[in-house]
Design an enzyme around this catalytic site. Structure first.
Site, PDB file in Angstrom:
ATOM      1  N   THR D  93       5.865 -21.551  -6.510  1.00 54.08           N
ATOM      2  CA  THR D  93       5.919 -22.233  -7.812  1.00 54.08           C
ATOM      3  C   THR D  93       7.360 -22.352  -8.341  1.00 54.08           C
ATOM      4  O   THR D  93       7.678 -21.196  -9.066  1.00 54.08           O
ATOM      5  CB  THR D  93       5.105 -21.353  -8.596  1.00 54.08           C
ATOM      6  OG1 THR D  93       3.567 -21.370  -8.416  1.00 54.08           O
ATOM      7  CG2 THR D  93       4.851 -21.665 -10.286  1.00 54.08           C
ATOM      8  N   LYS D 169       1.469 -28.047 -10.814  1.00 55.36           N
ATOM      9  CA  LYS D 169       1.100 -26.907 -10.556  1.00 55.36           C
ATOM     10  C   LYS D 169       1.793 -26.079 -11.770  1.00 55.36           C
ATOM     11  O   LYS D 169       0.881 -25.394 -12.397  1.00 55.36           O
ATOM     12  CB  LYS D 169       2.097 -26.226  -9.552  1.00 55.36           C
ATOM     13  CG  LYS D 169       2.161 -24.798  -9.423  1.00 55.36           C
ATOM     14  CD  LYS D 169       0.876 -23.961  -9.145  1.00 55.36           C
ATOM     15  CE  LYS D 169       1.140 -22.470  -8.962  1.00 55.36           C
ATOM     16  NZ  LYS D 169      -0.497 -22.068  -8.979  1.00 55.36           N
ATOM     17  N   LYS D 238       7.233 -16.595 -17.330  1.00 53.39           N
ATOM     18  CA  LYS D 238       8.001 -17.552 -16.560  1.00 53.39           C
ATOM     19  C   LYS D 238       7.427 -18.978 -16.129  1.00 53.39           C
ATOM     20  O   LYS D 238       8.174 -19.803 -16.562  1.00 53.39           O
ATOM     21  CB  LYS D 238       8.461 -16.661 -14.891  1.00 53.39           C
ATOM     22  CG  LYS D 238       9.170 -17.514 -14.282  1.00 53.39           C
ATOM     23  CD  LYS D 238       9.067 -17.236 -12.852  1.00 53.39           C
ATOM     24  CE  LYS D 238       7.733 -17.838 -12.138  1.00 53.39           C
ATOM     25  NZ  LYS D 238       7.665 -17.882 -10.626  1.00 53.39           N
TER      26      LYS D 238
END
Lengths: 291, 291, 291, 291
Positions: D93, D169, D238
C-alpha cells in the site's frame, strides 16, 4: 416617548437606563425584581406584569432567548396587551424561525414588529455605543430610530423582513466564535512545536489580528482565565446552533459552524459550559494530548 | 554588512531594496534577471549564481517555497558555498519539516541558520514595516537583528529552534485563511435570507471585525473582484497543507484547517486557483446553490 | 387482538396487512383514504378519525415524522381517546426529544408507550422480516411482542426508556447515510485518477463491503439512477438532523454527522432533495469539478 | 517461474509461501532474517541483498510503505539490478505519487511495473483468497496473472496506469476507516441516552451492517479489546493521509477523510497509535466526556 422595556439583565438594564436618562418615560419589567427597583431609582416606573409592560404602545424586549421571549409574549399576555398600531422592538438574539413567526403573528394583529439585535458587550451598552442591526418596515424603523440613537452609535438596516436582522446577528456571532476557535487550534499546533501559546497569541493579536474580538478572548487564553465568563461557552453553543438552523433554512452548508458545534459540545461534555468561550482552547489542547 | 540576497520577487525585492538603501553591501540573485537589474540600479551588485550569492557570509533567502529554497541550496550550490561561521536567514514561508532538516544540515557544516518568516504584504515590506517572526540561536539573532530592524517594525522571537518560527508563521496564515472562510460562510447564510452579502460584510468589517485582514478580503468579496490576487487561493492551499503537516507532526487535530483544505481544493477544482483567496466566497455561494 | 393502526404509507400498509393476515382485528386509519380501502379489502375495518382508531386499546402509529404523529395524537384527538391501560406503539422514526415527551404524556394518563422503530425497506416489511428496535416497560413489550413477531423477524430490546429505541434507530440511519457518503467521496477521488467510479464500486461492494446497504446504494451510483428514490435525500437530511439533536442532548460530538448534514444541504440546494440518497455522489463529484 | 520476493512480513510471508507451494522458484529477501529461514524451509532460496532478489526477472515487493520500498529499490540496489524486460510487481500500500514516479523510473529502464495492492488480512492471504487490485500494461498483467491466481481469489483490473490501483486501494481503506468511525460516533451518541454500546453494535452488525468489516471491528469495540491490533491506528492514519494526498492531486475534497485524520491524530496524541483501529471508539467516547 412612552416605552415598555422587558428584560433587565446586564445588557437590557444598561439600554433601558440610557432611555430613562434621555428623558423617555420607561416602564420596566423583569422576572426578578431587583433590577426593576434599580431602574425605578433612575426615574422609571414599574410594570407588574408582561401585559402591563406592553401597554405603553412601544415595547422593547431584551430577553435571553426564544423561550423567554415567547413566554412573556404568550403565557405572559404581552402580545394580547399590545394595541393595534403599537410597535414591538425585539432586541434579543433569537432564532430566524422565531422572528419570522413573530413578525407574522404581530402583523395579523396590526402590531408593528422590528428586529433589532445588537453588537457590543455590557460596557458598550452602558456607553450607548451599541451597533444596532435593524430590520422591519421602513416607516416603523423611522419611528423607533430615536430610541436606537440613544442606545447605539449606529443603526445598520437590513430591509423590511425582520428576520434578516436576526440572520445577520447570528452570522456575526458565528464569526466571533470562529475567531476563538482559530486561536485555539493555532495555539495547540504551535505548542506541539515548543512555542508558548501566550507568546504566539501576543504576537498574533498585536499584528494581523489586532481587533477587539481577538484581543479580548486571546487575553483570556493567554492567562487561562475563563471566569467570570464574558460570553459563556454554553451560550455560544446556542448561538451556533441557531446559526446552523438559519443556514439549513437558507440551504447553505456551513462547515465551520458544524465543526464549532461539535467542539462546543466537547467543551460542555467536559463541564466547561459555564466558562468563557475562550475555553475552546481547552478543547483543542485536550485533543492534542495537552489537556 | 556584506549580504547575499536570493529571491527578488515582489516581497524579496522590497526587502532587499531597503537593505541597499540602509547602506548595506547587497549582492542579489534571482532566477529571472529583471529584478536583479533593478536592484543593481539602486546600488547593489549582481550574483551570477546561487553559489556566488552565498559567499557574502550572510545569506538571506526569500524564495517561493521548500522546493525553490532547496533548489538553490542544493542543486544551486549555495549550501556548499556558505563558509563556516556564516549565517543563512531563511525568510520564506517554508514547512516546519524543511526548516528542521535545514537547521540540522547547516549545523553539521558550522553554518548558522535563522528562520525569520514575515507578516505583511508588499506595501508593508516596502515601508520597512514588516513583523518578523524569528527563531534560532540567540547569538545569531543578535547578529542579524540590524538587518531585521531595517526590514521590519518589530521582531518577535520564538526561541532557539528555527522551525518554531515557521510553525508560528503557518499558524498565523491558517488564521488568516480561516477569517476569509468565516466571511464566506456567513455571507452565504445571510444571502439565503435575502440580505445582500455586501451589506452584511460592510457592517461586520466596520464593527466587531474592523481589522485589516477582514477589511482587505471583505472588500474584495463585496466587489466580487478577485484579480489581481493579493494572496492566491492556490498558495493559501499550500500554506494550509503545510499547517496541517505541522499539526500532524505536533499531534494536534486542526478541524478548521482540514475544512479549509477541502474548500480550497473545491475552489481549485473549479478553476479559481489563481484568483485571490477571497474567492473562497464563491465556494460557499456555489454550495448553497447560488454559484 | 383488537388493534388500531394509523399511518398506512408503503411501510405502514405492509405492516398492517401482515397483522390482518395473521388474524388480528385491525382498524385502519390514514389521511388519504385509498390505502384504507385496500386494507379493508384484506379484512380490516375502517376508522373514520384518529380518535376512532385509538379506541381499540392497542394503537400502532407509523407516520412520517414528529409533526404527523403529534397531529393525530393531539389535534386529531387520538391521545384523548386512548383509554387508561391501553398501549400505544410508536413505530415511526421520530426524534428522541419527541419520544421522551410522548412517554411522559402517556404515563400521566396511565397509557403505555412503546417505541419500536424498524429496520428494513418495503419489501422486507411485506415479508414480515423487519428488525424491530423496541424500548419501553418490559411488561408492555411482552404484551405487544406477538404483534412484533408478525411484523418482524426479530425484536431487539433496549430497555425501559422508550426514547432509547429512537436513539438507536437514528444512530443506525446515521450509519447508513455515512456509508453512502464514503462511497461518494471515494468515487470522486478515484475518478480524478482516471478510474471509472462504477469499476471501483463494483469491486468494493463485492469484497470488503458486500453488505446490502452498500450494494443497494452502490448500484444506484453505478447506474446514476436516482429515481424512484428508495430513501429520499431530503428525508436523510431530516434523520441526520434528528441524530445531531440527539447527539447534542447526549453531549456527544458527531463530526461525521455534521459533515453529512452540510453535504445533504448542498444536495438539496442543488434541487436533488427528491432524489435517492445515492445522489450524495453528485455532491462529491460536483465539488471535485466533475459535476 | 523464477520469482524474487522482497518483504516477508505477515502478509508477504503468506503470499510468498503460497507461491513456493504452487511450485514456483522463489528467492526471498527480508530485512530481518527469521522469515527468510522459514521460507527456505518451505523450499525457497535466500537472496542475500535487495540487488540479488531483483535478479530473478520477476520481482514482487510487499514492504511497509513508500520509504521501505524506495529503500530497497534505490539504496538497496534492486532497481539497478532489474534487467530490461523484467517485471516488478509492487503489492504494498504505497502512495499514488510514489507509484507514478516508480512507473516512470521503471519505464525509463525498460522494466515493467505493475501495481497490485491487495485486500484481505493475514488469514485470507494464507488461504490464497486475496482480492488483488491490479493496474499496469495489459500485456504485463497477463504475464503475472498466474502468480495472482495463486495468491488471490480474484484480480480486479483498473487499467494501464499503475497508480490507479493504488488510488483504489487507498479509497477502499478510507472506506474501512470510515466504517469504524461511524460505529464509534453512533455508539457515543446512544451511550449518552443510556443504551449499552455493545447492545447497539450487536444489533447493527447483525442487521444492516452484517459485513465482515463491521463485524470484526465492532466485536473489538464491544469487548473493548484493542490488542493485538489487526490494523494499527497509526497505520490507518498513514493510509488516510495518503488518501488525502491522492485526493488533493485529484482535486477532490474528501471531508470524511479530513475528519478521520483529525480523529486518528487525537487517538495517537492520547497514546493509542499501537492499538487496533477500533480504538477510534475511545476518541468518540472521550470527546463525549465518557473517556
Amino acid at each position: 416617548m412612552q416605552i415598555g422595556f422587558a428584560g433587565l439583565g446586564n445588557m437590557g438594564f444598561a439600554m433601558a437606563a440610557n432611555l430613562v436618562k434621555a428623558g423617555h418615560a420607561v416602564r420596566g419589567w423583569n422576572r426578578s425584581k431587583e433590577p426593576v427597583a434599580r431602574l425605578v431609582a433612575l426615574g422609571a416606573s414599574e410594570a407588574a406584569t408582561p401585559a402591563e409592560v406592553a401597554q405603553a404602545g412601544m415595547l422593547v424586549t431584551m430577553l435571553a432567548d426564544d423561550a423567554a421571549t415567547r413566554s412573556i409574549l404568550e403565557e405572559g399576555g404581552a402580545l394580547d396587551a399590545l394595541k393595534p398600531g403599537s410597535v414591538h422592538i425585539c432586541m434579543a438574539t433569537v432564532s430566524v424561525a422565531f422572528a419570522k413567526k413573530m413578525a407574522a403573528r404581530h402583523a395579523e394583529k396590526g402590531i408593528g414588529y422590528v428586529a433589532a439585535p445588537v453588537l457590543g458587550r455590557v460596557n458598550v451598552a452602558e456607553a450607548g455605543q451599541l451597533n444596532i442591526l435593524a430590520a422591519g418596515e421602513a416607516s416603523l424603523i423611522e419611528r423607533v430610530q430615536p430610541l436606537f440613537d440613544v442606545m447605539g452609535q449606529k443603526t445598520w438596516r437590513f430591509g423590511a423582513e425582520p428576520e434578516r436582522a436576526n440572520a445577520v446577528k447570528l452570522a456575526t456571532n458565528f464569526m466571533i466564535v470562529s475567531a476563538i476557535e482559530t486561536m485555539a487550534e493555532a495555539s495547540a499546533m504551535v505548542a506541539g512545536h515548543g512555542v508558548v501559546p501566550a507568546d504566539f497569541l501576543q504576537m498574533a493579536t498585536s499584528t494581523s489580528f489586532a481587533a477587539p474580538v481577538y484581543k479580548i478572548y486571546g487575553e483570556a487564553m493567554m492567562q487561562q482565565r475563563f471566569e467570570p465568563a464574558g460570553f459563556k461557552l454554553s451560550l455560544a453553543l446556542k448561538d451556533v446552533r441557531l446559526a446552523l438552523e438559519a443556514a439549513e433554512a437558507a440551504q447553505a452548508p456551513m462547515p465551520f459552524a458544524s465543526t464549532l458545534k461539535d467542539n462546543l459540545i466537547d467543551g460542555v461534555a467536559h463541564g466547561d459550559g459555564n466558562l468563557d468561550l475562550a475555553a475552546l482552547s481547552k478543547v483543542a489542547a485536550r485533543r492534542a494530548g495537552r489537556g
